[in-house]
Design a protein around this motif. Structure first.
Motif, PDB file in Angstrom:
ATOM      1  N   LEU A 132       0.831  -1.051  -0.045  1.00  0.00           N
ATOM      2  CA  LEU A 132       0.012  -0.109   0.002  1.00  0.00           C
ATOM      3  C   LEU A 132       0.983   1.331  -0.206  1.00  0.00           C
ATOM      4  CD1 LEU A 132      -2.997  -1.140   2.533  1.00  0.00           C
ATOM      5  CD2 LEU A 132      -3.095  -0.624  -0.016  1.00  0.00           C
ATOM      6  N   LEU A 133       1.994   1.240   0.726  1.00  0.00           N
ATOM      7  CA  LEU A 133       2.952   2.470   0.679  1.00  0.00           C
ATOM      8  C   LEU A 133       3.633   2.599  -0.578  1.00  0.00           C
ATOM      9  CD1 LEU A 133       4.022   4.844   2.346  1.00  0.00           C
ATOM     10  CD2 LEU A 133       5.924   3.343   3.209  1.00  0.00           C
ATOM     11  N   ALA A 134       3.786   1.379  -1.322  1.00  0.00           N
ATOM     12  CA  ALA A 134       4.498   1.606  -2.482  1.00  0.00           C
ATOM     13  C   ALA A 134       3.649   2.061  -3.447  1.00  0.00           C
ATOM     14  CB  ALA A 134       4.860   0.174  -2.973  1.00  0.00           C
ATOM     15  N   LYS A 135       2.301   1.749  -3.411  1.00  0.00           N
ATOM     16  CA  LYS A 135       1.193   2.466  -4.251  1.00  0.00           C
ATOM     17  C   LYS A 135       1.077   3.907  -4.258  1.00  0.00           C
ATOM     18  CE  LYS A 135      -3.528   1.614  -5.811  1.00  0.00           C
ATOM     19  NZ  LYS A 135      -4.908   0.864  -5.714  1.00  0.00           N
ATOM     20  N   VAL A 136       1.191   4.346  -2.713  1.00  0.00           N
ATOM     21  CA  VAL A 136       1.197   5.628  -2.645  1.00  0.00           C
ATOM     22  C   VAL A 136       2.650   6.386  -3.348  1.00  0.00           C
ATOM     23  CG1 VAL A 136       1.601   7.524  -0.805  1.00  0.00           C
ATOM     24  CG2 VAL A 136      -0.114   5.606  -0.632  1.00  0.00           C
ATOM     25  N   ARG A 137       3.656   5.940  -3.034  1.00  0.00           N
ATOM     26  CA  ARG A 137       4.844   6.176  -3.800  1.00  0.00           C
ATOM     27  C   ARG A 137       4.781   6.329  -5.258  1.00  0.00           C
ATOM     28  NH1 ARG A 137      10.064   6.638  -2.641  1.00  0.00           N
ATOM     29  NH2 ARG A 137       9.992   5.480  -0.555  1.00  0.00           N
ATOM     30  N   ALA A 138       3.980   5.420  -5.781  1.00  0.00           N
ATOM     31  CA  ALA A 138       3.957   5.497  -7.293  1.00  0.00           C
ATOM     32  C   ALA A 138       2.688   6.448  -7.825  1.00  0.00           C
ATOM     33  CB  ALA A 138       3.173   3.966  -7.886  1.00  0.00           C
ATOM     34  N   ASP A 139       1.819   6.760  -6.982  1.00  0.00           N
ATOM     35  CA  ASP A 139       0.888   7.655  -7.285  1.00  0.00           C
ATOM     36  C   ASP A 139       1.792   8.900  -7.270  1.00  0.00           C
ATOM     37  OD1 ASP A 139      -1.112   5.981  -7.255  1.00  0.00           O
ATOM     38  OD2 ASP A 139      -1.875   6.516  -5.181  1.00  0.00           O
ATOM     39  N   VAL A 140       2.621   9.396  -6.465  1.00  0.00           N
ATOM     40  CA  VAL A 140       3.291  10.680  -6.397  1.00  0.00           C
ATOM     41  C   VAL A 140       4.451  10.772  -7.602  1.00  0.00           C
ATOM     42  CG1 VAL A 140       4.807  11.983  -4.762  1.00  0.00           C
ATOM     43  CG2 VAL A 140       2.662  10.894  -3.974  1.00  0.00           C
ATOM     44  N   THR A 141       5.110   9.578  -7.610  1.00  0.00           N
ATOM     45  CA  THR A 141       6.261   9.875  -8.619  1.00  0.00           C
ATOM     46  C   THR A 141       5.861   9.715 -10.041  1.00  0.00           C
ATOM     47  OG1 THR A 141       6.751   7.458  -8.284  1.00  0.00           O
ATOM     48  CG2 THR A 141       7.871   8.754  -6.815  1.00  0.00           C
ATOM     49  N   ASP A 142       4.881   8.756 -10.260  1.00  0.00           N
ATOM     50  CA  ASP A 142       4.351   8.832 -11.904  1.00  0.00           C
ATOM     51  C   ASP A 142       3.794   9.796 -12.389  1.00  0.00           C
ATOM     52  OD1 ASP A 142       5.504   6.171 -11.489  1.00  0.00           O
ATOM     53  OD2 ASP A 142       3.660   4.985 -11.418  1.00  0.00           O
ATOM     54  N   TYR A 143       3.346  11.066 -11.443  1.00  0.00           N
ATOM     55  CA  TYR A 143       2.584  11.921 -12.000  1.00  0.00           C
ATOM     56  C   TYR A 143       3.580  13.233 -12.663  1.00  0.00           C
ATOM     57  CZ  TYR A 143      -0.200  16.196 -12.577  1.00  0.00           C
ATOM     58  OH  TYR A 143      -0.929  17.357 -12.881  1.00  0.00           O
ATOM     59  N   HIS A 144       3.447  13.715 -13.803  1.00  0.00           N
ATOM     60  CA  HIS A 144       4.432  14.627 -14.470  1.00  0.00           C
ATOM     61  C   HIS A 144       3.524  16.157 -14.217  1.00  0.00           C
ATOM     62  CE1 HIS A 144       6.721  11.666 -15.974  1.00  0.00           C
ATOM     63  NE2 HIS A 144       5.696  11.137 -16.486  1.00  0.00           N
ATOM     64  N   PRO A 145       4.179  16.848 -13.337  1.00  0.00           N
ATOM     65  CA  PRO A 145       3.464  18.102 -13.370  1.00  0.00           C
ATOM     66  C   PRO A 145       3.364  18.784 -14.603  1.00  0.00           C
ATOM     67  CG  PRO A 145       5.604  17.875 -11.606  1.00  0.00           C
ATOM     68  CD  PRO A 145       5.360  16.691 -12.749  1.00  0.00           C
ATOM     69  N   ARG A 146       2.371  19.626 -14.674  1.00  0.00           N
ATOM     70  CA  ARG A 146       1.997  20.391 -15.918  1.00  0.00           C
ATOM     71  C   ARG A 146       2.380  21.746 -15.901  1.00  0.00           C
ATOM     72  NH1 ARG A 146      -4.500  19.344 -15.910  1.00  0.00           N
ATOM     73  NH2 ARG A 146      -4.027  20.488 -14.029  1.00  0.00           N
ATOM     74  N   ASN A 147       2.615  22.428 -14.821  1.00  0.00           N
ATOM     75  CA  ASN A 147       2.963  23.948 -14.593  1.00  0.00           C
ATOM     76  C   ASN A 147       4.005  23.792 -13.499  1.00  0.00           C
ATOM     77  OD1 ASN A 147       1.323  23.965 -12.431  1.00  0.00           O
ATOM     78  ND2 ASN A 147      -0.579  23.993 -13.810  1.00  0.00           N
ATOM     79  N   ASP A 148       4.517  25.343 -13.308  1.00  0.00           N
ATOM     80  CA  ASP A 148       5.362  25.393 -12.296  1.00  0.00           C
ATOM     81  C   ASP A 148       4.709  25.223 -10.923  1.00  0.00           C
ATOM     82  OD1 ASP A 148       7.239  26.033 -14.365  1.00  0.00           O
ATOM     83  OD2 ASP A 148       7.104  28.220 -14.114  1.00  0.00           O
ATOM     84  N   PHE A 149       3.417  25.548 -10.953  1.00  0.00           N
ATOM     85  CA  PHE A 149       2.782  25.696  -9.461  1.00  0.00           C
ATOM     86  C   PHE A 149       2.858  24.114  -8.941  1.00  0.00           C
ATOM     87  CE2 PHE A 149      -1.170  24.895  -6.860  1.00  0.00           C
ATOM     88  CZ  PHE A 149      -0.693  25.623  -5.979  1.00  0.00           C
ATOM     89  N   GLU A 150       2.388  23.211  -9.888  1.00  0.00           N
ATOM     90  CA  GLU A 150       2.557  21.723  -9.701  1.00  0.00           C
ATOM     91  C   GLU A 150       3.958  21.211  -9.377  1.00  0.00           C
ATOM     92  OE1 GLU A 150      -1.606  20.583 -12.011  1.00  0.00           O
ATOM     93  OE2 GLU A 150       0.306  19.542 -12.479  1.00  0.00           O
ATOM     94  N   GLY A 151       4.814  21.763 -10.201  1.00  0.00           N
ATOM     95  CA  GLY A 151       6.183  21.375 -10.063  1.00  0.00           C
ATOM     96  C   GLY A 151       6.872  21.613  -8.706  1.00  0.00           C
ATOM     97  N   GLN A 152       6.425  22.664  -8.072  1.00  0.00           N
ATOM     98  CA  GLN A 152       6.861  23.112  -6.767  1.00  0.00           C
ATOM     99  C   GLN A 152       6.350  22.148  -5.826  1.00  0.00           C
ATOM    100  OE1 GLN A 152       5.673  27.194  -6.438  1.00  0.00           O
ATOM    101  NE2 GLN A 152       7.004  28.116  -7.857  1.00  0.00           N
TER     102      GLN A 152
END
Length: 252
Positions: A132-152
């Protein structure tokens, strides 16, 4: 060579050396020797045994108490990191945000309702919690920020997941016993010796002396129980609780 064999050999050798020197010295004593002029060392030996055992017992209590405090800090760090992940995900789009929060809640729910009992019974974590924790990590790392606000928000989220993962690993290390079996052998044997030296003194059957001997024995038994109780922070009576998870995630 087993460490227990080395310990037994060292103890036997030290006792043998002392007894041999004493016997040889006794044979060299002349007939004109007056034992009454020699100070009785039994009281000093008894005092030293008590002092040495008190130091060892105090260090053991301090060690297990520090381990229990570290376990509580670990639980707090893990819960706080997951709370930060859930809160910082606000910067992401609604579908991504909800997926992260759902997986975080699922992990926290599993830890509180199932994994905590497994730690108490077996002294280990569950594979399901790791997944379950690995799934949380995948949710966070697999997303590619679309703008600077999300990138921060991207790197801080990854850092918080890493903190939670590290705290979980530390919780796994604290789930078992803190003191090794060798230390327990020394504590129990030292307690028996310390109580046994009472009988080397000329204790009479007066109520005062019997009361003090009984209280002294009860005190050592209580302190040993205290060490045992603090030895496994998640398994025995006074345990590190899952309170931080419940406080930060009351809805799960």
């Amino acid at each position: 060579m087993s460490q227990w064999f080395v310990l037994a050999l060292a103890m036997a050798a030290s006792c043998g050396v002392v007894l041999t020197i004493t016997v040889l010295k006794q044979r060299r004593i002349g007939e004109d020797d007056d034992p009454s002029e020699t100070p009785d060392v039994i009281e000093y030996m008894t005092m030293m045994v008590g002092v040495v055992y008190a130091i060892v017992l105090g260090l053991a209590i301090a060690g297990v108490w520090e381990a229990r405090t570290a376990a509580e800090d670990t639980v707090q760090a893990e819960a706080q990191a997951l709370h930060e992940v859930s809160a910082r995900a606000r910067a992401y789009p609604a579908p991504v945000r909800e997926r992260i929060r759902t997986d975080v809640n699922a992990y926290v729910s599993h830890v509180v309702k199932k994994e905590w009992k497994v730690m108490a019974d077996k002294g280990e974590l569950t594979p399901r919690g790791t997944d379950l924790l690995a799934k949380v990590r995948a949710d966070v790392t697999d997303y590619h920020p679309r703008n600077d606000f999300e990138g921060q928000s991207y790197q801080p989220l990854i850092d918080q997941v890493a903190v939670a993962d590290g705290a979980r690993y530390a919780r796994n290390g604290a789930a078992g016993s803190t003191l090794p079996s060798m230390v327990w052998f020394g504590l129990v044997a030292g307690g028996a010796i310390t109580i046994g030296v009472i009988f080397t003194l000329q204790i009479r059957r007066s109520g005062r002396e019997l009361l003090m001997a009984g209280l002294f024995s009860a005190l050592i038994a209580f302190l040993l129980f205290l060490v045992w109780d603090f030895d496994s922070p998640f398994r025995h009576g006074i345990t590190a609780s899952s309170g931080p998870f419940i406080d930060l995630f009351p809805h799960v």
